[in-house]
Design an enzyme around this catalytic site. Structure first.
Site, PDB file in Angstrom:
ATOM      1  N   GLN A   1     -16.681  18.144 -58.757  1.00 38.92           N
ATOM      2  CA  GLN A   1     -17.672  17.751 -59.690  1.00 38.92           C
ATOM      3  C   GLN A   1     -17.722  16.290 -59.660  1.00 38.92           C
ATOM      4  O   GLN A   1     -18.701  15.696 -59.807  1.00 38.92           O
ATOM      5  CB  GLN A   1     -17.241  18.380 -60.887  1.00 38.92           C
ATOM      6  CG  GLN A   1     -17.180  19.966 -61.175  1.00 38.92           C
ATOM      7  CD  GLN A   1     -16.995  20.287 -62.685  1.00 38.92           C
ATOM      8  OE1 GLN A   1     -16.340  19.664 -63.256  1.00 38.92           O
ATOM      9  NE2 GLN A   1     -17.370  21.512 -63.088  1.00 38.92           N
TER      10      GLN A   1
ATOM     11  N   ARG B   1      -5.645  26.970 -68.558  1.00 39.04           N
ATOM     12  CA  ARG B   1      -5.854  28.026 -68.080  1.00 39.04           C
ATOM     13  C   ARG B   1      -4.447  28.495 -67.913  1.00 39.04           C
ATOM     14  O   ARG B   1      -4.013  29.627 -67.706  1.00 39.04           O
ATOM     15  CB  ARG B   1      -6.667  28.250 -66.847  1.00 39.04           C
ATOM     16  CG  ARG B   1      -8.171  28.379 -67.177  1.00 39.04           C
ATOM     17  CD  ARG B   1      -8.881  28.554 -66.178  1.00 39.04           C
ATOM     18  NE  ARG B   1     -10.335  28.961 -66.526  1.00 39.04           N
ATOM     19  CZ  ARG B   1     -11.461  28.641 -66.048  1.00 39.04           C
ATOM     20  NH1 ARG B   1     -11.353  28.341 -64.660  1.00 39.04           N
ATOM     21  NH2 ARG B   1     -12.837  29.057 -66.396  1.00 39.04           N
TER      22      ARG B   1
ATOM     23  N   ARG C   1     -13.222  17.881 -72.791  1.00 37.57           N
ATOM     24  CA  ARG C   1     -12.814  17.687 -71.511  1.00 37.57           C
ATOM     25  C   ARG C   1     -13.059  16.371 -71.069  1.00 37.57           C
ATOM     26  O   ARG C   1     -13.758  15.701 -71.323  1.00 37.57           O
ATOM     27  CB  ARG C   1     -13.742  18.889 -70.635  1.00 37.57           C
ATOM     28  CG  ARG C   1     -13.405  20.069 -71.131  1.00 37.57           C
ATOM     29  CD  ARG C   1     -14.066  21.322 -70.455  1.00 37.57           C
ATOM     30  NE  ARG C   1     -13.626  21.010 -69.055  1.00 37.57           N
ATOM     31  CZ  ARG C   1     -14.338  21.889 -68.120  1.00 37.57           C
ATOM     32  NH1 ARG C   1     -15.259  22.718 -68.222  1.00 37.57           N
ATOM     33  NH2 ARG C   1     -13.862  22.079 -66.863  1.00 37.57           N
TER      34      ARG C   1
ATOM     35  N   GLY D   1     -19.345  22.252 -67.796  1.00 36.75           N
ATOM     36  CA  GLY D   1     -18.700  21.014 -67.294  1.00 36.75           C
ATOM     37  C   GLY D   1     -19.409  20.424 -66.239  1.00 36.75           C
ATOM     38  O   GLY D   1     -19.534  19.305 -65.888  1.00 36.75           O
TER      39      GLY D   1
ATOM     40  N   ARG E   1     -26.699  23.277 -58.575  1.00 37.10           N
ATOM     41  CA  ARG E   1     -27.397  22.235 -57.698  1.00 37.10           C
ATOM     42  C   ARG E   1     -28.827  22.454 -57.238  1.00 37.10           C
ATOM     43  O   ARG E   1     -29.536  21.599 -56.935  1.00 37.10           O
ATOM     44  CB  ARG E   1     -26.505  22.175 -56.330  1.00 37.10           C
ATOM     45  CG  ARG E   1     -25.080  21.559 -57.010  1.00 37.10           C
ATOM     46  CD  ARG E   1     -23.934  21.913 -55.914  1.00 37.10           C
ATOM     47  NE  ARG E   1     -22.931  21.279 -55.853  1.00 37.10           N
ATOM     48  CZ  ARG E   1     -21.898  21.617 -56.841  1.00 37.10           C
ATOM     49  NH1 ARG E   1     -22.035  22.607 -57.676  1.00 37.10           N
ATOM     50  NH2 ARG E   1     -20.600  21.018 -56.946  1.00 37.10           N
TER      51      ARG E   1
ATOM     52  N   ARG F   1     -13.574  33.291 -67.697  1.00 34.06           N
ATOM     53  CA  ARG F   1     -12.741  33.689 -66.634  1.00 34.06           C
ATOM     54  C   ARG F   1     -11.548  34.468 -67.097  1.00 34.06           C
ATOM     55  O   ARG F   1     -10.995  35.446 -66.609  1.00 34.06           O
ATOM     56  CB  ARG F   1     -12.548  32.739 -65.499  1.00 34.06           C
ATOM     57  CG  ARG F   1     -13.869  31.998 -65.104  1.00 34.06           C
ATOM     58  CD  ARG F   1     -13.648  31.432 -63.771  1.00 34.06           C
ATOM     59  NE  ARG F   1     -14.710  30.586 -63.499  1.00 34.06           N
ATOM     60  CZ  ARG F   1     -15.814  30.952 -62.877  1.00 34.06           C
ATOM     61  NH1 ARG F   1     -16.161  32.302 -62.678  1.00 34.06           N
ATOM     62  NH2 ARG F   1     -16.884  30.084 -62.732  1.00 34.06           N
TER      63      ARG F   1
ATOM     64  N   LYS G   1     -22.680  30.238 -59.387  1.00 34.08           N
ATOM     65  CA  LYS G   1     -22.908  29.323 -60.522  1.00 34.08           C
ATOM     66  C   LYS G   1     -23.220  27.920 -59.697  1.00 34.08           C
ATOM     67  O   LYS G   1     -24.280  27.128 -60.363  1.00 34.08           O
ATOM     68  CB  LYS G   1     -21.812  29.162 -61.676  1.00 34.08           C
ATOM     69  CG  LYS G   1     -22.010  28.528 -62.661  1.00 34.08           C
ATOM     70  CD  LYS G   1     -21.519  28.806 -64.041  1.00 34.08           C
ATOM     71  CE  LYS G   1     -19.849  28.648 -63.856  1.00 34.08           C
ATOM     72  NZ  LYS G   1     -19.353  27.299 -64.105  1.00 34.08           N
ATOM     73  N   SER G   2     -22.358  27.346 -59.004  1.00 32.24           N
ATOM     74  CA  SER G   2     -22.154  25.996 -58.604  1.00 32.24           C
ATOM     75  C   SER G   2     -23.624  25.723 -57.547  1.00 32.24           C
ATOM     76  O   SER G   2     -24.141  24.785 -58.052  1.00 32.24           O
ATOM     77  CB  SER G   2     -20.990  25.798 -57.446  1.00 32.24           C
ATOM     78  OG  SER G   2     -19.986  25.768 -58.045  1.00 32.24           O
TER      79      SER G   2
ATOM     80  N   ASP H   1     -11.157  28.169 -59.434  1.00 32.34           N
ATOM     81  CA  ASP H   1     -11.674  29.066 -60.494  1.00 32.34           C
ATOM     82  C   ASP H   1     -11.106  30.576 -60.732  1.00 32.34           C
ATOM     83  O   ASP H   1     -11.125  31.288 -61.621  1.00 32.34           O
ATOM     84  CB  ASP H   1     -13.160  29.158 -60.406  1.00 32.34           C
ATOM     85  CG  ASP H   1     -13.699  27.703 -60.939  1.00 32.34           C
ATOM     86  OD1 ASP H   1     -12.958  26.969 -61.507  1.00 32.34           O
ATOM     87  OD2 ASP H   1     -14.934  27.482 -60.510  1.00 32.34           O
TER      88      ASP H   1
END
Ligand code: S3P
Length: 439
Positions: free
Chosen positions: A176, A353, A129, A101, A33, A394, A28-29, A322
């Site tokens: 981030q 979480r 957030r 996010g 990008r 998650r 995902k990250s 994560d």
């Protein structure tokens, strides 16, 4: 926070084990990008292995709204016609980034450097957030960004003047925020530097270099000069170690399991989960280690073993940030006590979480104690029951794996957001042997 408009529940039958060779969803990250940097590069970029999840599709849609020609993703392949550093067009609507996010924090940096105003919005969860962590450094660079009184979205980025560079020390270990400042730094006059209190994922730095942009890294400090350019390239996105984690934990806790997870990114800033599970006694081996487009990749084999409780080293926390919901399931199945400290960042993820996992573990009969910055979990026998994921992808996937060791069925509420990061989770989990149904 829940996705009320689209109720999805998982129903799990207890027991079983996991087997087979699996390729989990794209990282995902790296997918976020890949779209962002391809969009502001010159020329065409071809992406393979792209995660077609709601979060990364939100990033893709945002750049289309800003005039970038991006093909429809198909089997993980996407082509982006880069518009260059100054080719983005003012969007005629707010950019809705859904649950993501990463989209909001990275885009706030990249868009602070444009000569148009833009508003960033998100779903119920994203709208709670904290965004001051990005608006504060961007204000120091000369950007004007309005948020709510409590520093939450929507973010209204005003048409700005030329950004100034800064030397910024991050108040928390956050990739981030680091990435936000570096992306703004591309548009700033002079050299922008970010110092981090602990290593965090460095995909932005690696990918910028792949696009031909010079980035200096020295210890905990990363610097770049504004005003350069990026050249389009081909990007092979590896499978996401964060998605692989559910299968790693499932295989580790369920006797008779043996899974191989193929082509998984093992960037050292992401492998805390391997370190932590090995400290707990997991049987994990890496095969066929190689480098793909500047990112290390391997096939990860996990076989079941008896896990033991540990004190999780704090240095591993940002490297596994994560993965804690799944690690908590491993801890629930371990012999003895597992203690996590230094993990207050978990409270401001897609859900709190620590609190949400503690509630679910308690429903399932596991003794755990919440602390300000972590949790203490006593390994025990998982029972059945109904747990609420609070719309956190998650958490939903972690409790699904808990069923492998539960005494009775588990129902998980509010699972629609699994589609943000791992749309094929249920299909793949079934293939591997998990007794999971959607209801
Ligand atoms: C991400 C960084 C992490 C992580 C998130 C993705 C990224 O957040 O939790 O899922 O792609 O940079 P923080 O950097 O805020 O810890």
């Amino acid at each position: 926070m829940s996705n009320d408009s689209n109720p999805v529940q998982f129903e799990l039958t207890p027991g079983g084990h996991l087997n087979g060779q699996l390729r989990v969803a794209g990282d995902k990250s790296i997918s976020h990008r890949a779209i962002m940097l391809s969009a502001i590069a010159e020329g065409e970029s071809n992406i393979t292995g792209f995660l077609e999840g709601e979060d990364t599709l939100a990033t893709l849609a945002a750049f289309r709204t800003m005039g970038v020609n991006i093909s429809d993703p198909k089997d993980g392949k996407v082509t982006v016609q880069g518009v260059g550093m100054h080719g983005l067009q003012a969007p005629d609507t707010a950019l809705d980034l859904g649950n993501s996010g990463t989209s909001m924090r990275l885009l706030s940096g990249l868009l602070a450097g444009q000569d148009f105003a833009v508003t960033l919005t998100g779903d119920k969860s994203l709208s709670t957030r904290p965004m001051r962590r990005v608006t504060d450094p961007l204000a120091l660079m000369g950007a004007t960004i309005d948020s709510t009184e409590t520093g939450t979205p929507p973010l209204c980025i005003q048409t700005g003047s030329q950004l100034n560079s800064i030397a910024y020390t991050l108040p928390m270990a956050s990739a981030q925020v680091k990435s936000c400042v570096l992306l703004a730094g591309l548009y700033a006059k002079g050299e922008t530097c970010v110092t981090e209190p602990a290593p965090t994922r460095d995909h932005t730095e690696r990918m910028l270099q792949g696009f031909g942009y010079q980035v200096q890294r020295e210890g905990s400090r990363v610097c770049l000069q504004g005003g350069g350019r990026l050249s389009g390239m081909d990007i092979d996105v590896p499978a996401d170690i964060s998605s692989a984690t559910f299968f790693m934990v499932g295989a580790a806790i369920a006797s008779g399991s043996d899974v191989s997870l193929e082509h998984v990114g093992i960037n050292p800033t992401r492998t805390g989960v391997i370190e932590i599970l090995r400290l707990m006694g997991a049987d994990i081996s890496l095969h066929n280690e190689r480098e793909v487009g500047g990112e290390p990749v391997a096939d990860i084999q996990v076989r079941a073993s008896q896990l033991r409780g540990i004190q999780i080293p704090e240095a591993q926390v940002p490297l596994a940030i994560d993965e804690f919901p799944a690690i908590f399931i491993a801890a629930a199945c371990a012999e003895g006590e597992t203690v996590l400290t230094g993990a207050e960042e978990l409270r401001v993820k897609e859900s709190d979480r620590i609190a949400v996992m503690a509630d679910g573990l308690t429903v399932l009969g596991i003794d755990c104690q919440v602390t300000d910055d972590g949790i203490i979990i006593q390994g025990g026998q998982l029972q059945g029951g109904t747990v609420n994921s609070h719309g956190d992808h998650r958490i939903a996937m972690s409790f699904a794996m808990a069923a492998l060791r539960a005494k009775a069925p588990i129902k998980i509420l509010d699972c629609a957001n699994v589609a943000t990061s791992f749309p094929d989770f249920v299909t793949l989990a079934k293939t591997a042997g998990l007794g999971i149904q959607i209801s």
